[in-house]
Every structure is written in C-alpha cells, then in structure tokens.
Motif scaffolding. Structure first.
Motif, PDB file in Angstrom:
ATOM      1  N   ASN A   1       0.803  -1.225   0.000  1.00  0.00           N
ATOM      2  CA  ASN A   1       0.000   0.000   0.000  1.00  0.00           C
ATOM      3  C   ASN A   1       0.836   1.276   0.000  1.00  0.00           C
ATOM      4  O   ASN A   1       0.339   2.354   0.316  1.00  0.00           O
ATOM      5  CB  ASN A   1      -0.975   0.026   1.181  1.00  0.00           C
ATOM      6  CG  ASN A   1      -2.325   0.566   0.775  1.00  0.00           C
ATOM      7  OD1 ASN A   1      -2.421   1.430  -0.094  1.00  0.00           O
ATOM      8  ND2 ASN A   1      -3.379   0.069   1.398  1.00  0.00           N
TER       9      ASN A   1
ATOM     10  N   TYR B   1      -6.943   3.844  -4.272  1.00  0.00           N
ATOM     11  CA  TYR B   1      -5.843   3.903  -3.316  1.00  0.00           C
ATOM     12  C   TYR B   1      -6.013   5.086  -2.357  1.00  0.00           C
ATOM     13  O   TYR B   1      -5.076   5.486  -1.683  1.00  0.00           O
ATOM     14  CB  TYR B   1      -4.505   4.035  -4.042  1.00  0.00           C
ATOM     15  CG  TYR B   1      -3.866   2.711  -4.378  1.00  0.00           C
ATOM     16  CD1 TYR B   1      -3.130   2.006  -3.431  1.00  0.00           C
ATOM     17  CD2 TYR B   1      -4.001   2.158  -5.642  1.00  0.00           C
ATOM     18  CE1 TYR B   1      -2.544   0.789  -3.740  1.00  0.00           C
ATOM     19  CE2 TYR B   1      -3.409   0.942  -5.963  1.00  0.00           C
ATOM     20  CZ  TYR B   1      -2.691   0.266  -5.003  1.00  0.00           C
ATOM     21  OH  TYR B   1      -2.106  -0.943  -5.301  1.00  0.00           O
TER      22      TYR B   1
ATOM     23  N   TYR C   1      -9.534  -3.205  -3.019  1.00  0.00           N
ATOM     24  CA  TYR C   1      -9.112  -2.620  -4.293  1.00  0.00           C
ATOM     25  C   TYR C   1      -9.776  -3.324  -5.475  1.00  0.00           C
ATOM     26  O   TYR C   1     -10.096  -2.686  -6.490  1.00  0.00           O
ATOM     27  CB  TYR C   1      -7.592  -2.692  -4.430  1.00  0.00           C
ATOM     28  CG  TYR C   1      -7.088  -2.081  -5.717  1.00  0.00           C
ATOM     29  CD1 TYR C   1      -6.890  -0.705  -5.826  1.00  0.00           C
ATOM     30  CD2 TYR C   1      -6.829  -2.874  -6.841  1.00  0.00           C
ATOM     31  CE1 TYR C   1      -6.456  -0.141  -7.013  1.00  0.00           C
ATOM     32  CE2 TYR C   1      -6.386  -2.322  -8.026  1.00  0.00           C
ATOM     33  CZ  TYR C   1      -6.206  -0.949  -8.107  1.00  0.00           C
ATOM     34  OH  TYR C   1      -5.786  -0.385  -9.287  1.00  0.00           O
TER      35      TYR C   1
END
Length: 644
Positions: free
Chosen positions: A110, A165, A159
């Motif tokens: 991430n 994001y 996701y």
C-alpha cells in the motif's frame, strides 16, 4: 520564480533531514529494493495507469537517487547543481503547462516507490498536489499471519471492487466496515461515478483534517475518515464541502482524540457505593436533584410486540416508583431506523428531557450523532464494547445467569442433549452460549449443547431441535406480551405435548436504571469525568443485582441448594464461569488451568465451547434485521477458531 521556489524547497529538505537525524530516523528516501530483499514476493501484477495519492509515494525503487532527497521528497542538492536546474525547470513546466507524463512506480504493501519521475514527485509534493498520474506495478508479498500482511490482503480485496488507493486503514475489518457504511454488498464492483465521488470525498476530508491539525496526531487520515463516516454517515460526507466538514469534524474532535489514544475503554464492572442514598436523593452533594432529571426511553418496535422493549418498559416504571415520582420519565417506541431514532430523540429533547436511554445496540450510531448535537444531554445506549466517549453504554453480564441455567438444565434433564436457541451473533451472545455449555458440563461431563439461531432466513430453530429429539431447551429470556407463550427461559417438552417451565434468567433493568440515576444524583459519574478521555461501559452483573435466575418451585431441593450456592459465589466474586481449562470446538485451549478469561476476552468471544454442536452463522444467512445489528455490534469471527 523557479529558482526561489527551489531554494525554499531545499530549506524544507535540509530541515527535514536534520529533524530526522535528531530523532534517530533515516533521513533519506527508503529504497524498495532494500526493503523487499527480506520479503518473499509471490506475484508481480501490472495495475496500469492511475492517479496515485502523493501522500502514499514514500520512496524510490533503487538506491541510486535516495541521497538526493530528504525522507519527505524535498531536495537536498545545491541550487547550482544539474539536479537543481532540472527541478526548477520541472517546476516552471508544471506551473505553465502542467506535468502530464506519467511517472513509473512500484506499489508494495500500500505504499509507492518511484522508478522514473522522482523530481516530478518532489515538485508536486512541494506544490501540495493531491495526486499524480503513474504507471503502477504491484509486488504482492506471500501471505503470512503478520498483522500488516493481513491488513494488506484486506486492502487488496477492497481494491478489487473499488480500484481506489485513497484509503489505507490500520485496523483489521475497517475496509468491510467502510463498504457497509457505503451500503455496498460484498463483492459489488464500483462504477465510475462511485469512484469519482469517493475520490473527491477523500480529498475534501483530507483537507478538512489537515486544517484541523490532524497531522499532529498519530491517527491516520483514513482511520479518521472512517470515524467521521460512522458518526455522520457516508452519504452526508459526499454532499459536504470542506467548509461544512471542518466544523463537523471539530465537534467530534474528542472522539478523534480518543481514537488517537487507542480508543481507551473504562469498563465499570460494579456500581459505585452510594452513601446514604435516600438522603442524597433529597440533598445531592456534587450531583443533581432527582426533580431536575427528566428521562426518556427510546424503544425499538413496541412494548407489546418486543419482549426486549417490554423488559425496559418495566424498568422505566420501576424507577418512577423507586424515586417516588420525583423523576419524570417518558417512553418513545417504534424507533426502528436511524431517522426514527433521531425523531424520537429530538422530540424528547424538545420536551425537556436531559437524560436519554436508547435501549438497543442498533441505536448507538444515531445516539452518538445526537449526543454531539446536544452536549448538555446525557446519553446512555444499551450495548457493549463501543469506544466513543460522547455516549455511555450499559449492559448486563448475562453469561453469569446463563451459566446457572446450564447447570440447572443438566441437573434436571434425563438426556445428555440440551437445546439452546440464540438470537443474534453479537458481542455478549457467544459468551452466553458458552457459559450455558460450561455450566451444563460442570454437572454432566458428557452433555452436548445443540445450538440453533432464531434469526436465520428461512430457518425454524425450534423445528430443528424437535427433529433432533431435543426436549430440554434454553429459549428467549422473556415473554412477548402480544404473543404470550410458555416457550421462554429454560423449559422441557413432555411426551404428552405439555411443557414444563424450569427456570428463567431475569434482566432487572429497573435496578440498573436506578443505580445509574443514583450515581448521577450523588455525583458519582464516571461517565462525566471521563468524557473526551475514555469510553465508559457499565457492565454489571449479579453482584449489582441487575440479573438473576428464578427457578421453578418444583426443582429438586439439592439442585436448588447448588444454584443458590453458585449465585452467592458469583455475587461475591469467588467463582467465575470462565475459569480453568476451557477448549473451543476444534480443540484449541482458550483458557488455561489456573487462569480466568479477562472481561475483554469474554465480551469479544468469537469461539464456541467444545461441547457445543453448531456454529456461528455467516452474515449472508441472517435476516435483514439481524444483518443491520451485526453491522454495528457483530463479532469478528476468527477462522482459526471456527469449527471446520
């Protein structure tokens, strides 16, 4: 212009570099190649072209450019260097035309690491831009039991449906919680409108959070976003501007600060001792006079159609008598949705109520919103394990009574098989089931508890027990007035079809409310003193006389003596149901010999005892009403403990 801005950026970089050194941190950009040299990568996935939040770009792919930047991507090389000239040129290009060439990055856990475009990232971070266009390759680590790894796998599931994001949570279960707040079903893929709306909402919130000086907290902007969405609702967030969001955020800042400290919860397990309570009711010291209290009780359904609402209504009538009419009370029913709870609370406040009891866990979120709106009104919600300080929660340790019920069932039953009908798999319910099972096993080591759930769609729990030939059953704790039946508490079905009531657990809500109001009148208010510091949960049991077990007069004398002895021991604290060696269904030791479970372990219990036949239902199996309650108070099932 560009040279002066580079000079400013350079000063920022040097300052960041020096601050990092003074605190013992690495002052340069981290290199992904160094990081993954200690990690097993299971896959490399091309994600294509996307907008990348600049706050998530934290380093470079290789070590070649790390020393040119401080850890926050501000430059460190001199203004006269080739690097400085290129940076300034990029700055001019961005101001005049905008940087359109995408950078090339790798994403790992991430966070993003730049392979091509470090200076572009530096310029955009200096300008305070939210995101930058980039071509992304994801490096997927091998799945492990490490918390950060588990969180990342939760993110990858998120996701897959969102392609976003914008959010990165630090607590497990947060992504699912967000999707529920967005009213998204599991696996539902977002459309372009969903993504754009979410993206703009995240940008708006981040700016409001920054203006509220949220960067000074350890709490991430994503975790704060979820708190805001829980309190005000995601739909409201999407319609707010930054100027509307900032004051709303400031109103709940105490809750944000509480979360930043780790959402500390003060679990009050016994009422405070009140000195000369009758005198204090007349002449309060540090508290308030009973005559100044006007209490409202908010119910789901009605007192005729819900045994739960009926039990609390008996409690309301009890306190009117206990305080000799000095305290005014009023009741509001049919508060089954957030809008109906809000309307009932607003009506109560308009009528002068300064103490409001919302009597069901599903009312917690709206209670919190109303408490923030009306800070001078005391709010108590009947639930457990909530971590907000603006409202206070209360619940009974019913597992103590259920332990006794299990002991009675095993003592009077001629069979080794007992039935248990549970309602919702929420906090507290699993402890009740296991306590019943342990109480029964204490009397009969061979006993098995056949568990059924009353709120599974298209499933008849009692019919299932009938098909199994189970005749001794623990069922609902109270009668529903409109549908009066003898099938409550612990009962046995005889061969001739008759039914024998054996025992029933008692929720003495009137006593609970009397103790809370006594604390307010006497100034013994943990809730008030901890507001903004800790969440306060009142979790009282037999020692406070708020629960009990009533037995049939036909119970054998020896069994009656045993139950009275156990009651006395539990009240005195010398006996605890969850004490000693306890195994879950799959043979895992949940409590060791010589130990006892802590309150938090009991409240959040997510496993079933080894002598329970049955399982905790999946979310999708439950009725709509049960699903709505689980979104707020549902336990997190630990798959390692589940019966496979």
């Amino acid at each position: 212009m560009a040279s002066s801005d580079y000079s400013t950026a350079l000063k920022h970089g040097i300052r960041s570099y020096q601050n990092a050194l003074s605190k013992g941190f690495y002052p340069y950009l981290p290199a992904l190649d160094d990081i993954i040299s200690y990690t097993e990568i299971s896959a490399q996935v091309s994600l294509g072209l996307m907008d990348i939040p600049l706050s998530k770009i934290i380093g470079t792919k290789t070590a070649g450019r790390t020393n040119a930047f401080s850890y926050d991507f501000m430059p460190l090389l001199s203004e006269t260097s080739e690097f400085g000239h290129k940076w300034a040129s990029l700055y001019d290009h961005q101001v005049d035309d905008g940087i359109r060439d995408p950078i090339v990055v790798y994403e790992f856990m991430n966070q993003f690491y730049v392979q091509e475009g470090n200076k572009r990232v530096s310029v955009m971070k200096y300008l305070g831009t939210y995101s930058i266009l980039g071509t992304v390759t994801r490096l997927v680590p091998k799945r492990t039991e490490d918390k950060q790894n588990r969180l990342y796998y939760e993110f990858m599931d998120f996701y897959e449906v969102s392609k976003s994001y914008d959010i990165c949570f630090t607590k497990e279960g947060s992504y699912k919680k967000l999707l529920k707040l967005m009213k998204k079903t599991e696996g539902e893929v977002w459309n372009d409108e969903d993504r754009l709306l979410f993206h703009s909402t995240c940008i708006t919130f981040e700016e409001a959070f920054r203006k509220a000086h949220g960067e000074k907290l350890d709490l991430t902007v994503s975790d704060a976003f979820l708190i805001y969405a829980e309190i005000y609702g995601y739909e409201q967030m999407t319609n707010e501007t930054e100027h509307e969001m900032l004051p709303a955020l400031q109103k709940i800042w105490k809750e944000i600060m509480l979360a930043d400290k780790g959402s500390q919860v003060e679990l009050i397990q016994n009422p405070e001792e009140s000195k000369s309570s009758i005198l204090n009711r007349l002449i309060p010291s540090g508290g308030v006079a009973p005559e100044s209290i006007k209490a409202a009780f908010i119910y789901t359904k009605t007192t005729k159609t819900s045994s739960w609402a009926y039990a609390h209504e008996l409690g309301r009538m009890y306190i009117e008598q206990a305080f000799n009419g000095k305290i005014q009370t009023m009741a509001f029913d049919r508060a089954d949705t957030d809008a109906e709870v809000d309307a009932a609370i607003e009506q109560a406040v308009a009528l002068g109520c300064n103490l409001i009891f919302t009597t069901a866990p599903q009312m917690a979120n709206q209670s919190l919103r109303s408490a923030i709106k009306h800070p001078k009104v005391r709010f108590y919600n009947c639930s457990v394990n909530l971590s907000y300080s603006s409202i206070h929660t209360y619940y009974a340790r019913m597992y103590e009574s259920k332990f006794l019920m299990g002991a009675i069932a095993a003592a009077v039953s001629k069979s080794d098989r007992l039935g248990y009908v549970a309602d919702y798999p929420i906090y507290g319910t699993i402890a009740n089931i296991n306590a019943f099972a342990l109480g029964a096993r204490m009397i009969n080591p061979y006993v098995k508890i056949y568990l059924e759930w009353a709120n599974i769609s298209g499933h008849d729990a009692k019919e299932s027990l009938k098909q199994e030939g189970i005749v001794c059953i623990s069922d609902s704790d109270m009668i529903t007035p409109e549908r009066a039946s003898r099938e409550y508490g612990l009962y046995a079905k005889n061969e001739d079809g008759s039914l024998e009531n054996l025992a029933t657990p008692i929720w003495h809500w009137g006593k609970f409310y009397e103790l809370i109001i006594n604390n307010i009148c006497n100034g013994n208010t943990e809730a008030d003193s901890q507001k903004g510091k800790k969440a306060v949960n009142y979790w009282w049991g037999m020692s406070a006389d708020v629960i009990d077990v009533i037995c049939s007069k036909d119970m054998p004398h020896g069994t009656h003596r045993l139950i009275e002895f156990l009651k006395t021991s539990i009240r005195a604290g010398s006996f605890q149901p969850f004490d000693g060696m306890i195994y879950s269904q799959n043979g895992i030791i949940q409590c060791k010999e010589g130990s006892r479970l802590e309150p938090e372990e009991i409240i959040t219990m997510d496993w079933l005892a080894e002598n329970v036949i049955g399982r905790i239902p999946e979310f999708e199996e439950l009725t709509e009403e049960a699903q709505a309650l689980l979104q707020l108070q549902g336990i997190k099932i630990d798959e390692t403990n589940s019966d496979k």
